[in-house]
Design an enzyme around this catalytic site. Structure first.
Site, short mmCIF file in Angstrom:
data_model
loop_
_atom_site.label_atom_id
_atom_site.label_comp_id
_atom_site.label_asym_id
_atom_site.label_seq_id
_atom_site.Cartn_x
_atom_site.Cartn_y
_atom_site.Cartn_z
N ASP A 60 0.72 -1.13 -0.18
CA ASP A 60 -0.04 0.16 -0.05
C ASP A 60 0.79 1.19 -0.09
O ASP A 60 2.04 1.20 0.31
CB ASP A 60 -1.13 -0.21 1.15
CG ASP A 60 -0.35 0.16 2.64
OD1 ASP A 60 0.78 0.22 2.58
OD2 ASP A 60 -1.02 -0.30 3.51
N ASN A 68 -5.38 12.04 1.27
CA ASN A 68 -6.78 12.13 1.42
C ASN A 68 -7.33 13.25 2.36
O ASN A 68 -8.44 14.24 2.10
CB ASN A 68 -7.66 10.82 1.55
CG ASN A 68 -7.96 9.96 0.66
OD1 ASN A 68 -8.08 10.50 -0.70
ND2 ASN A 68 -8.15 8.94 0.92
N HIS A 73 -10.35 13.80 -1.21
CA HIS A 73 -10.46 12.26 -1.80
C HIS A 73 -10.22 12.24 -3.33
O HIS A 73 -9.80 11.34 -3.92
CB HIS A 73 -11.71 11.76 -1.65
CG HIS A 73 -11.78 11.49 -0.05
ND1 HIS A 73 -11.35 10.05 0.43
CD2 HIS A 73 -12.47 11.91 1.04
CE1 HIS A 73 -11.53 10.12 1.78
NE2 HIS A 73 -11.94 11.08 2.31
N ASP A 77 -7.93 9.75 -5.14
CA ASP A 77 -8.30 9.16 -6.30
C ASP A 77 -7.65 8.98 -7.43
O ASP A 77 -7.06 7.92 -8.37
CB ASP A 77 -9.74 9.12 -6.65
CG ASP A 77 -11.02 8.66 -5.66
OD1 ASP A 77 -10.47 7.77 -4.78
OD2 ASP A 77 -12.01 9.02 -5.68
N ASP A 103 -5.98 1.91 -0.59
CA ASP A 103 -4.71 2.20 -1.40
C ASP A 103 -3.88 0.71 -1.22
O ASP A 103 -2.69 0.97 -1.55
CB ASP A 103 -3.93 3.34 -0.44
CG ASP A 103 -3.73 2.76 0.76
OD1 ASP A 103 -4.54 2.50 1.71
OD2 ASP A 103 -2.27 3.34 1.19
#
Length: 198
Positions: A60, A68, A73, A77, A103
């Protein structure tokens, strides 16, 4: 009939593909891993000597929550999509990359070579170099690193679920000792985790 076929195709895509990145999702990744274990089982019963070994690399993005929380967000993304696109472009066609959620990503490598660890270590280095550095998203410069856990089947686990858990435990061990590097799963990690939980 054609409409039914389109609906079936749409359902398969929805069931097996991550909405955000377009990568295979957890369901498809685990299904492919289970097929490898099933081939091993059938091979053992029939005396098949062409044995396959496989590695799961689970990783991750370090401090993704901070991205974030501070940039929103939408930026997060876009960062996930960029990481997915970078990795897709750098991997071999027979390597399965999936987004498991959030993630968290996973890569499945299959090889006839029992000494798969050397190959996996080289692939991990490639992953880190591919996603490291600054990403420019919506005017923001984001430094991206990853923590990676690796498990090798069938040596590290007897089932697909257990192998994914082993890789997850290895990734947790990385995060416990720092970030931005990798570790191979070792049984001592499970023992240490169980001792911490009691």
């Amino acid at each position: 009939a054609e409409a039914n076929s389109l609906i079936a195709d749409h359902y398969r895509k929805w069931a097996n593909e991550d909405d955000l990145t377009g990568l295979p999702n957890r369901r498809l990744f685990k299904s492919e891993l289970e097929k490898l274990y099933e081939k091993l089982r059938v091979g053992a019963e029939t005396g098949e000597t062409n044995k396959k070994y496989f590695g799961v690399i689970l990783f991750d993005l370090d401090r993704f929550k901070m991205v974030n929380d501070t940039l929103g967000h939408g930026v997060g993304d876009k960062l996930l999509c960029e990481v997915g696109n970078r990795l897709k472009a750098s991997l071999a066609p027979d390597q399965l990359l999936a987004r498991l959620g959030g993630d968290e990503f996973a890569l499945l490598i299959v090889s006839p070579d029992r000494n798969l660890r050397e190959t996996l270590a080289a692939i991990v280095d490639d992953i880190r170099s591919t996603i490291s550095g600054l990403s420019h998203i919506d005017g923001h410069r984001i430094h991206v690193t990853a923590s990676l856990g690796i498990a090798v089947g069938p040596d590290d686990a007897a089932t697909a679920s257990e192998l994914m858990k082993a890789a997850d435990i290895a990734m947790f061990a990385v995060k416990s000792g720092g970030r931005g590097f990798h570790k191979f799963y070792d049984l001592s990690m499970t023992i240490a985790l169980e001792q911490t939980a009691t």
